[in-house]
Design an enzyme around this catalytic site. Sequence first.
Site, PDB file in Angstrom:
ATOM      1  N   HIS A   1      -4.284   8.183   0.670  1.00 30.60           N
ATOM      2  CA  HIS A   1      -4.111   9.502   1.287  1.00 30.60           C
ATOM      3  C   HIS A   1      -2.770  10.164   0.977  1.00 30.60           C
ATOM      4  CE1 HIS A   1      -2.126   6.661   3.899  1.00 30.60           C
ATOM      5  NE2 HIS A   1      -1.382   7.668   4.287  1.00 30.60           N
TER       6      HIS A   1
ATOM      7  N   HIS B   1       0.756  14.690   0.617  1.00 33.30           N
ATOM      8  CA  HIS B   1      -0.036  14.020   1.660  1.00 33.30           C
ATOM      9  C   HIS B   1      -1.404  14.702   1.714  1.00 33.30           C
ATOM     10  CE1 HIS B   1      -1.027  12.061   5.430  1.00 33.30           C
ATOM     11  NE2 HIS B   1       0.073  11.324   5.291  1.00 33.30           N
TER      12      HIS B   1
END
Length: 149
Positions: A57, A72
């Site tokens: 992620h 992110h």
Amino acid sequence: MTTVTSPLAGRAIALAAVPDPVFSGAMVGPGTAIDPVREPSEAVAPVDGVIVSLHPHAFVVVDEAGHGVLTHLGIDTVQLNGQGFELLVSKGDTVTRGQSVVRWNPADVEAAGKSPVCPVVALEATAEALSELREDGDVKSGDALFLWK
């Protein structure tokens, strides 16, 4: 001077609008965010450098000036335990701007109840170190997001 480019196509939004206090409060650093298009895509390196941190992620690329840029992919996506994310590089790899790092689908993240908004953060920087910050409008993968002095 480092030009940090968008790792994704979508719409630029101010970091303050990110639905997470750590990012919206710039606690990890200043930057901007991308509300990505809702289709399968590949997040790409925002600068030339070395992958120093790599998770399904999120990833950090450090350029030759020592600037670390965090991408992110979504908010609270660590809770997905990597499901729906495919790593395309390894930690320690040297990457070039625009090189694919992670394959994912923002629509799947949203369907799982998470925000697909992607902060792009200048780690350990001050807001004064950034200029030409892009905080609105449509962006393509590779478009300039900000300059880091």
